[in-house]
Design a protein around this motif. Structure first.
Motif, short mmCIF file in Angstrom:
data_model
loop_
_atom_site.label_atom_id
_atom_site.label_comp_id
_atom_site.label_asym_id
_atom_site.label_seq_id
_atom_site.Cartn_x
_atom_site.Cartn_y
_atom_site.Cartn_z
N VAL B 29 -45.28 3.29 -14.40
CA VAL B 29 -44.98 3.91 -13.06
C VAL B 29 -45.87 2.91 -12.05
O VAL B 29 -45.26 2.62 -11.06
CB VAL B 29 -45.65 5.21 -13.07
CG1 VAL B 29 -45.35 5.73 -11.65
CG2 VAL B 29 -44.86 6.22 -13.98
N LEU B 30 -47.05 2.47 -12.30
CA LEU B 30 -47.73 1.45 -11.48
C LEU B 30 -46.80 0.39 -11.07
O LEU B 30 -46.63 -0.10 -9.95
CB LEU B 30 -48.98 1.28 -12.10
CG LEU B 30 -49.86 0.37 -11.32
CD1 LEU B 30 -50.37 1.05 -9.88
CD2 LEU B 30 -51.30 -0.12 -11.95
N PHE B 31 -46.54 -0.35 -12.20
CA PHE B 31 -45.90 -1.65 -12.13
C PHE B 31 -44.31 -1.46 -11.51
O PHE B 31 -43.87 -2.41 -11.16
CB PHE B 31 -45.98 -2.53 -13.30
CG PHE B 31 -47.37 -3.09 -13.31
CD1 PHE B 31 -47.44 -4.31 -12.73
CD2 PHE B 31 -48.32 -2.40 -13.95
CE1 PHE B 31 -48.87 -5.03 -13.03
CE2 PHE B 31 -49.62 -3.05 -14.41
CZ PHE B 31 -49.78 -4.24 -13.81
N GLY B 32 -43.63 -0.53 -12.07
CA GLY B 32 -42.24 -0.10 -11.53
C GLY B 32 -41.91 0.57 -10.48
O GLY B 32 -40.90 0.52 -9.84
N VAL B 33 -43.03 1.19 -9.84
CA VAL B 33 -42.86 2.19 -8.79
C VAL B 33 -43.92 2.05 -7.55
O VAL B 33 -43.35 1.49 -6.36
CB VAL B 33 -42.59 3.46 -8.86
CG1 VAL B 33 -42.46 4.39 -7.92
CG2 VAL B 33 -41.67 3.90 -9.90
N ILE B 34 -45.08 2.21 -7.86
CA ILE B 34 -46.14 1.97 -6.91
C ILE B 34 -46.29 0.66 -6.35
O ILE B 34 -46.18 0.63 -5.07
CB ILE B 34 -47.54 2.60 -7.40
CG1 ILE B 34 -47.35 4.06 -7.97
CG2 ILE B 34 -48.26 2.72 -6.29
CD1 ILE B 34 -48.39 4.72 -8.67
N ILE B 35 -46.49 -0.27 -7.16
CA ILE B 35 -46.55 -1.70 -6.43
C ILE B 35 -45.41 -2.08 -5.83
O ILE B 35 -45.55 -2.76 -4.75
CB ILE B 35 -47.13 -2.49 -7.83
CG1 ILE B 35 -48.65 -2.28 -8.18
CG2 ILE B 35 -47.22 -4.09 -7.26
CD1 ILE B 35 -48.91 -3.18 -9.37
N PRO B 36 -44.20 -1.95 -6.33
CA PRO B 36 -43.20 -2.49 -5.41
C PRO B 36 -43.15 -1.86 -4.29
O PRO B 36 -42.97 -2.50 -3.27
CB PRO B 36 -41.99 -2.01 -6.51
CG PRO B 36 -42.53 -1.87 -7.97
CD PRO B 36 -43.81 -1.70 -7.63
N TYR B 37 -43.12 -0.54 -3.95
CA TYR B 37 -43.20 0.02 -2.79
C TYR B 37 -44.22 -0.35 -1.78
O TYR B 37 -43.83 -0.71 -0.77
CB TYR B 37 -43.16 1.76 -2.94
CG TYR B 37 -42.17 2.49 -3.32
CD1 TYR B 37 -40.80 2.05 -2.45
CD2 TYR B 37 -41.98 3.22 -4.39
CE1 TYR B 37 -39.80 2.64 -2.73
CE2 TYR B 37 -40.81 4.09 -4.27
CZ TYR B 37 -39.64 3.76 -3.60
OH TYR B 37 -38.37 4.44 -3.91
N ALA B 38 -45.47 -0.59 -2.30
CA ALA B 38 -46.48 -1.00 -1.48
C ALA B 38 -46.17 -2.48 -1.20
O ALA B 38 -46.23 -2.63 0.18
CB ALA B 38 -47.68 -0.78 -2.35
N ALA B 39 -45.62 -3.22 -2.05
CA ALA B 39 -45.54 -4.64 -1.51
C ALA B 39 -44.35 -4.71 -0.42
O ALA B 39 -44.49 -5.68 0.34
CB ALA B 39 -44.93 -5.56 -3.06
N VAL B 40 -43.14 -4.05 -0.64
CA VAL B 40 -42.09 -4.03 0.30
C VAL B 40 -42.73 -3.55 1.64
O VAL B 40 -42.27 -3.97 2.66
CB VAL B 40 -40.97 -3.09 -0.34
CG1 VAL B 40 -39.83 -3.12 0.87
CG2 VAL B 40 -40.47 -4.25 -1.48
N LEU B 41 -43.43 -2.40 1.60
CA LEU B 41 -43.94 -1.74 2.92
C LEU B 41 -44.80 -3.10 3.61
O LEU B 41 -44.70 -3.28 4.73
CB LEU B 41 -44.64 -0.66 2.74
CG LEU B 41 -44.95 0.25 3.72
CD1 LEU B 41 -43.55 0.93 4.11
CD2 LEU B 41 -46.12 1.41 3.22
N THR B 42 -45.76 -3.59 2.73
CA THR B 42 -46.68 -4.71 3.25
C THR B 42 -45.78 -5.56 3.86
O THR B 42 -45.98 -6.29 4.87
CB THR B 42 -47.28 -5.46 2.08
OG1 THR B 42 -47.89 -4.21 1.56
CG2 THR B 42 -48.43 -6.27 2.87
N PHE B 43 -44.54 -6.27 3.30
CA PHE B 43 -43.85 -7.47 3.76
C PHE B 43 -43.10 -7.11 4.86
O PHE B 43 -43.28 -7.71 5.81
CB PHE B 43 -42.56 -7.54 2.63
CG PHE B 43 -41.40 -8.38 3.10
CD1 PHE B 43 -42.07 -9.78 3.15
CD2 PHE B 43 -40.39 -7.93 3.42
CE1 PHE B 43 -40.84 -10.65 3.44
CE2 PHE B 43 -39.34 -9.14 3.79
CZ PHE B 43 -39.64 -10.21 3.81
N PHE B 44 -42.49 -5.57 5.10
CA PHE B 44 -41.68 -5.23 6.40
C PHE B 44 -42.93 -5.22 7.50
O PHE B 44 -42.55 -5.68 8.63
CB PHE B 44 -40.93 -4.21 6.15
CG PHE B 44 -39.82 -4.65 5.50
CD1 PHE B 44 -38.94 -5.44 6.06
CD2 PHE B 44 -39.30 -3.74 4.26
CE1 PHE B 44 -37.62 -5.82 5.17
CE2 PHE B 44 -38.22 -3.88 3.61
CZ PHE B 44 -37.39 -5.18 4.00
#
Lengths: 129, 366
Positions: B29-44
């Motif tokens: 869940v951490l690597f499949g959901v939480i980190i991706p959302y956090a990363a994409v939010l940081t990106f935008f």
């Protein structure tokens, strides 16, 4: 805070965001059903040529090997890992159990926009009602 | 050298984190959901912040670093693309820059091939590698939209067909199925060549920092793990699409049975996204804001006033004379206007003394 060339910068950012969030808005509100390949009816259920995990990811490698063996070497007998012998044939062996292209093959292939070249040569099997 | 080693170790540590996190600890869940959302939010958020931050810096004047003749007298031929005098021509110059890396195409290098005389010769390799790398990367990113959209748009399928039209088949060696997509291989080739260039050319190696090495290694590993996952390990793409669609529709699911190498690939991509706004990779936005490329070169036609110029207070000679005319005449000093002339000027609505005033304003605007 003053933004120089504000209109251009804002328009640029909006275009960027619109493009990069394409996956979020293109399918908005639409359900994305997970593909369910038709299970094999109990009456014909025998053992498949390989286990499910292998078949899910690598059936194309196997079929490609079969194609080469049959078409190039004329060899039709395949001994599976479990020691069973199969007739190497997509239409006869595979479709004996997985009877429907639409309900079996296409389920996952369409989900990922894969167009395998099986049907470049093989006749598309008729769907049984 | 430290930057090089640091970057290699950093990327390997990142790979290790994903391997241990998913393979060892099962933190899907951490690597499949939480980190991706956090990363994409940081990106935008980061990218928008950086661009707006740039937008807050004034561009006080045109920067005429061009390679062509500016618009001048009618009988002098203007180079409209290299030295644009209108918005449309600027768009054209920007399009060449963004799509074909025109400035890079002009790259020159010093060489002594013809004896001791210095000579500048063309150096196209950086341009070539950069074109390979960037265009292939674009196609790879676009192709990945098939994991995030359902149904998959026709144009996306078209791109994939085009990308795989060579139909390499190395199935005898266990690779080649699914269809080999050229873009992935060109991306890996391009990034490798850029990396080799940085290692091999001494002058480039000398100026390379960790912030140069790290993105190169990161992208190399992203390309490698992606190619491995597709052709060698052959991860279960149906399950991966379930996960990706869950993220895109904000109903995250984490299906079982996805290879850990997918998570390694995915985690490295997340790191790339999160790192993006803080790094040199921001040239994605920066290229559109390069003042030497995106400004109309009309300094001869339009007066550009520096927006931070302070409104300087002046007290010109004629004003000084107005203040002290009587005293100056009493002391026998020469004056430009007699008392009578000054009084006559003041009477009809006191027009500003033309000549002196103009000079002052001009100074201000410069």
């Amino acid at each position: 805070m003053k933004l120089y060339n504000g209109p251009q910068i804002i328009v640029g950012l909006v275009i960027f965001l619109a493009i990069f969030t394409y996956p979020l808005w293109s399918g908005a509100g639409k359900a994305a059903p997970v593909p369910k390949p038709q299970p094999v009816p109990k009456s014909v259920a025998t053992q498949c040529v390989a286990d499910t995990a292998y078949m899910r990811t690598s059936h194309m490698t196997l079929l490609n090997y079969w194609r080469d063996e049959v078409v190039r070497d004329g060899d039709r007998l395949y001994v599976s890992a479990s020691g069973k012998t199969f007739n190497m044939s997509l239409s006869n062996t595979c479709f004996e159990c997985h009877t429907s292209k639409v309900k079996f093959c296409d389920q996952c292939h369409n989900y990922l926009a894969i167009s395998p070249f099986c049907w470049d040569c093989h006749l598309t099997p008729k769907e049984k009602k | 050298m430290i930057g090089f080693l640091f970057s290699v170790v950093a990327v390997l540590v990142l790979v290790g984190i994903a391997l241990v996190g998913v393979g060892g600890l099962g933190l899907k869940v951490l690597f499949g959901v939480i980190i991706p959302y956090a990363a994409v939010l940081t990106f935008f958020a980061g990218l928008v912040y950086r661009v707006v931050d740039w937008g807050r810096s004034p561009v006080p004047f045109r920067i005429p670093t061009t390679c062509g003749q500016e618009k001048s007298l009618p009988w002098i031929k203007t180079n409209k693309v290299d030295n644009p005098c209108s918005g449309g021509m600027v768009l054209l110059r920007m399009a060449f820059e963004v799509l074909t890396f025109r400035s890079l195409f002009r790259n020159m290098k010093l060489d002594y091939r013809q004896g001791p005389t210095i000579r500048y010769s063309s150096e196209k390799f950086l341009w070539l590698f950069a074109m390979m790398f960037h265009w292939a990367f674009l196609v790879v990113i676009i192709r990945h939209a098939r994991f995030f959209t359902e149904p998959i748009a026709q144009w996306l399928q078209g791109i994939e067909h085009l990308d795989g039209f060579l139909e390499f088949n190395l199935a005898t060696f266990g690779i080649g199925l699914p269809t080999i997509q050229m873009s992935g291989l060109i991306l890996l080739g391009g990034v490798t060549l850029l990396l080799v260039r940085r290692i091999v050319v001494p002058s480039v190696r000398y100026i390379s920092l960790a912030s140069d090495w790290f993105p190169l290694f990161l992208i190399t590993f992203i390309a490698l793990t992606g190619i491995l996952a597709r052709y060698v390990i052959r991860v279960d793409v149906v399950k991966i699409k379930e996960l990706a669609m869950g993220l895109a529709t904000f109903h995250p699911v984490v299906p079982d049975g996805i290879s850990v190498w997918f998570y390694v690939h995915f985690f490295l991509v997340c790191v790339l996204f999160a790192y993006f706004p803080f790094s040199k990779l921001m040239h994605l936005g920066g290229v559109f804001l390069s003042p030497t490329r995106n400004l109309v070169n009309n300094s001869r036609a339009v007066l550009h006033v520096n927006p931070w110029s302070y409104p300087v207070k002046t007290h010109a000679y004629h004003e000084y004379e107005d203040d002290f005319r009587e005293q100056m005449i009493e002391a026998g000093l020469p004056v430009e206007k007699t008392l009578e002339e000054a009084a006559a000027e003041k009477a009809p609505a006191a027009p500003a003394p033309a000549e002196a005033d103009t000079e002052v304003t001009e100074e201000k605007e410069d």
